[in-house]
Design an enzyme around this catalytic site. Structure first.
Site, PDB file in Angstrom:
ATOM      1  N   HIS A   1      -2.774   6.456   5.008  1.00  0.00           N
ATOM      2  CA  HIS A   1      -1.341   6.607   5.290  1.00  0.00           C
ATOM      3  C   HIS A   1      -0.853   7.961   4.783  1.00  0.00           C
ATOM      4  CE1 HIS A   1      -1.336   2.496   6.411  1.00  0.00           C
ATOM      5  NE2 HIS A   1      -0.607   1.952   5.449  1.00  0.00           N
TER       6      HIS A   1
ATOM      7  N   CYS B   1       0.801  -1.231   0.000  1.00  0.00           N
ATOM      8  CA  CYS B   1       0.000   0.000   0.000  1.00  0.00           C
ATOM      9  C   CYS B   1       0.836   1.285   0.000  1.00  0.00           C
ATOM     10  CB  CYS B   1      -0.967   0.004   1.172  1.00  0.00           C
ATOM     11  SG  CYS B   1      -0.192  -0.382   2.750  1.00  0.00           S
TER      12      CYS B   1
HETATM   13  N1  LIG Z   1      -5.410  -3.146   5.309  1.00  0.00           N
HETATM   14  C1  LIG Z   1      -4.684  -2.551   4.377  1.00  0.00           C
HETATM   15  O1  LIG Z   1      -4.551  -1.329   4.366  1.00  0.00           O
HETATM   16  C2  LIG Z   1      -4.003  -3.333   3.311  1.00  0.00           C
HETATM   17  C3  LIG Z   1      -3.370  -2.635   2.297  1.00  0.00           C
HETATM   18  C4  LIG Z   1      -2.733  -3.340   1.276  1.00  0.00           C
HETATM   19  C5  LIG Z   1      -2.742  -4.693   1.292  1.00  0.00           C
HETATM   20  N2  LIG Z   1      -3.349  -5.355   2.299  1.00  0.00           N
HETATM   21  C6  LIG Z   1      -3.317  -6.817   2.259  1.00  0.00           C
HETATM   22  O2  LIG Z   1      -4.637  -7.269   2.009  1.00  0.00           O
HETATM   23  C7  LIG Z   1      -4.850  -8.507   2.683  1.00  0.00           C
HETATM   24  C8  LIG Z   1      -6.065  -8.371   3.603  1.00  0.00           C
HETATM   25  O3  LIG Z   1      -5.825  -7.337   4.535  1.00  0.00           O
HETATM   26  P1  LIG Z   1      -6.958  -6.777   5.495  1.00  0.00           P
HETATM   27  O4  LIG Z   1      -6.418  -5.538   6.038  1.00  0.00           O
HETATM   28  O5  LIG Z   1      -8.275  -6.767   4.817  1.00  0.00           O
HETATM   29  O6  LIG Z   1      -6.959  -7.895   6.647  1.00  0.00           O
HETATM   30  P2  LIG Z   1      -8.122  -8.261   7.680  1.00  0.00           P
HETATM   31  O7  LIG Z   1      -9.013  -7.106   7.929  1.00  0.00           O
HETATM   32  O8  LIG Z   1      -7.413  -8.861   8.841  1.00  0.00           O
HETATM   33  O9  LIG Z   1      -8.961  -9.387   6.912  1.00  0.00           O
HETATM   34  C9  LIG Z   1      -8.382 -10.621   6.611  1.00  0.00           C
HETATM   35  C10 LIG Z   1      -9.335 -11.429   5.781  1.00  0.00           C
HETATM   36  O10 LIG Z   1      -8.699 -12.661   5.417  1.00  0.00           O
HETATM   37  C11 LIG Z   1      -9.506 -13.757   5.841  1.00  0.00           C
HETATM   38  N3  LIG Z   1      -8.654 -14.873   6.249  1.00  0.00           N
HETATM   39  C12 LIG Z   1      -7.693 -14.871   7.190  1.00  0.00           C
HETATM   40  N4  LIG Z   1      -7.131 -16.084   7.279  1.00  0.00           N
HETATM   41  C13 LIG Z   1      -7.760 -16.881   6.372  1.00  0.00           C
HETATM   42  C14 LIG Z   1      -7.650 -18.236   5.989  1.00  0.00           C
HETATM   43  N5  LIG Z   1      -6.757 -19.050   6.552  1.00  0.00           N
HETATM   44  N6  LIG Z   1      -8.460 -18.711   5.017  1.00  0.00           N
HETATM   45  C15 LIG Z   1      -9.359 -17.898   4.428  1.00  0.00           C
HETATM   46  N7  LIG Z   1      -9.524 -16.597   4.749  1.00  0.00           N
HETATM   47  C16 LIG Z   1      -8.724 -16.096   5.716  1.00  0.00           C
HETATM   48  C17 LIG Z   1     -10.281 -13.207   7.010  1.00  0.00           C
HETATM   49  O11 LIG Z   1     -11.414 -14.031   7.190  1.00  0.00           O
HETATM   50  P3  LIG Z   1     -12.068 -14.272   8.644  1.00  0.00           P
HETATM   51  O12 LIG Z   1     -12.983 -13.097   8.850  1.00  0.00           O
HETATM   52  O13 LIG Z   1     -12.817 -15.541   8.428  1.00  0.00           O
HETATM   53  O14 LIG Z   1     -10.973 -14.364   9.621  1.00  0.00           O
HETATM   54  C18 LIG Z   1     -10.620 -11.813   6.500  1.00  0.00           C
HETATM   55  O15 LIG Z   1     -11.684 -11.873   5.584  1.00  0.00           O
HETATM   56  C19 LIG Z   1      -3.543  -8.833   3.388  1.00  0.00           C
HETATM   57  O16 LIG Z   1      -2.764  -9.656   2.553  1.00  0.00           O
HETATM   58  C20 LIG Z   1      -2.897  -7.473   3.548  1.00  0.00           C
HETATM   59  O17 LIG Z   1      -1.488  -7.554   3.651  1.00  0.00           O
HETATM   60  C21 LIG Z   1      -3.987  -4.716   3.304  1.00  0.00           C
END
Ligand SMILES: NC(=O)c1ccc[n+]([C@@H]2O[C@H](COP(=O)([O-])OP(=O)(O)OC[C@H]3O[C@@H](n4cnc5c(N)ncnc54)[C@H](OP(=O)(O)O)[C@@H]3O)[C@@H](O)[C@H]2O)c1
Length: 347
Positions: free
Chosen positions: A243, A130
């Site tokens: 950010h 990001c």
């Molecule tokens: N947040 C940001 O600003 C941002 C920016 C760029 C990239 N990212 C990337 O985007 C991805 C998601 O980030 P996020 O911020 O949305 O995280 P998050 O809010 O923690 O959400 C994680 C998601 O992944 C699912 N998940 C976790 N473990 C899993 C598994 N073993 N099998 C299937 N589903 C699973 C969770 O499902 P449950 O609800 O069932 O746990 C939830 O839907 C990550 O790779 C992160 O590095 C995030």
């Protein structure tokens, strides 16, 4: 009739997943069907989409049958476990995690910078980190006019960069501190409310954390500029969303602030926000929920004749993740290259 596509979101219940749903709806993505996937923890939960409630399923071996596009947004280990299976089932995977970003077979794409890189996809396309996306959108238009030789970045990264639970934790920490209680630290290693700390990803032997090295390596790959010098210091700050980054750029020749401002005023995905009289410049609260990267304080670096300073804020859940992924999906549709060539991404 125009073509429609079956899309699956892996990680639909997360911070990025929520935004992906909103963007597919608001940008009228040509959907035939939408499948929502997460871990078994969320199976059965419903999420609203176009006035209906869609049930979330736990991802399994059959999840990718008939899926054209998988938007994977559930962390690196989940992507490593499922991305190749989705490709084998006939889907193209747009991956939000860091799992495949530096794989030479995987295009790393910011649509405002290197849209043509998608053409070479072999089933998996990576969404950059990001902080890197936000910086790339803001500085690439300048790099196109005069080559950047060196980038020095300092980031101020919000809690939501660590996911939905991290956002809730910093709110709980603030309440706890205000009532004299011990702040919870289940997600973050230290209290973030009323505090800040250097980004807590693992450190390498040079003392750089993973987040900083992503900015170095991913910028080089996206710009196709392997020699560009990049250094960064990444810091987590008690901001809920969006950010901020202070960027110092060094060019081979002088670049006036006025010329840079003029270029950025016309740049895709950028909004220049500057009121020098009022001392008003981009702030995370203003960037929240917006698609553009807000750029301001564009000024000459007084310490270097070929240097420029700028400040940016961007919604990293939106342009730094979900929006960038949906824009990549739109590029695939526009170029009619949703179906991958036979899968040849090295495993
Ligand atoms: N947040 C940001 O600003 C941002 C920016 C760029 C990239 N990212 C990337 O985007 C991805 C998601 O980030 P996020 O911020 O949305 O995280 P998050 O809010 O923690 O959400 C994680 C998601 O992944 C699912 N998940 C976790 N473990 C899993 C598994 N073993 N099998 C299937 N589903 C699973 C969770 O499902 P449950 O609800 O069932 O746990 C939830 O839907 C990550 O790779 C992160 O590095 C995030």
């Amino acid at each position: 009739m125009s073509k429609t596509y079956t899309v699956a979101i892996l990680g639909a219940t997360g911070a990025v997943g929520y935004e992906l749903l909103e963007l597919l709806e608001s940008r009228h993505f040509p959907l035939a069907d939408l499948k929502l996937l997460a871990s078994p923890r969320s199976a059965g939960q419903t999420l609203p989409f176009k006035g209906e409630n869609i049930t979330v399923a736990a991802v399994d071996e059959n999840s990718f049958n008939n899926v054209d596009i998988l938007l994977a947004s559930a962390g690196g280990s989940t992507s490593r476990a499922w991305a190749h299976k989705a490709v084998d089932a006939g889907a193209v995977v747009i991956d939000n995690s860091s799992a495949f970003r530096m794989n030479p077979d995987v295009p790393l794409v910011v649509p405002e910078v290197n849209p043509d890189a998608v053409v070479k996809h072999k089933g998996i396309i990576a969404n950059p980190n990001c902080t890197t996306i936000l910086m790339a959108v803001a500085i690439y238009p300048l790099h196109q006019v005069k080559k950047i030789q060196r980038i020095v970045a300092a980031t101020y990264q919000s809690a939501s960069g660590a996911g939905a639970k991290a956002m809730a934790e910093v709110q709980a920490q603030a309440s706890a501190i205000l009532t004299g209680e011990k702040p919870p630290t289940d997600i973050f290693p230290y209290p973030l409310a009323f505090n800040l700390f250097p980004h807590n990803t693992p450190l390498n032997e040079m003392g750089y954390c993973e987040e900083e090295m992503k900015m170095v390596n991913e910028t080089r790959k996206i710009f196709a500029a392997p020699d560009i010098r990049v250094t960064a210091t990444c810091v987590r700050v008690p901001v809920l969303r969006a950010h901020s980054e202070a960027i110092n750029l060094e060019f081979a020749e002088p670049f006036s602030a006025d010329e840079a401002r003029e270029i950025l005023n016309k740049a895709p995905g950028v909004k220049v926000v500057e009121d020098w009289q009022a001392n008003y410049f981009p702030m995370p609260v203003d960037a929240t929920g917006r698609d553009e990267v807000l750029v301001g304080r564009i000024r000459q670096d007084i310490s270097h004749p070929c240097g420029l300073e700028l400040w940016l804020c961007g919604d990293q859940i939106r342009k730094g993740a979900a929006l960038n992924a949906v824009q990549i999906a739109e590029l695939l549709v526009e170029k009619n290259i949703v179906k991958p060539e036979p899968a040849t991404v090295s495993r």
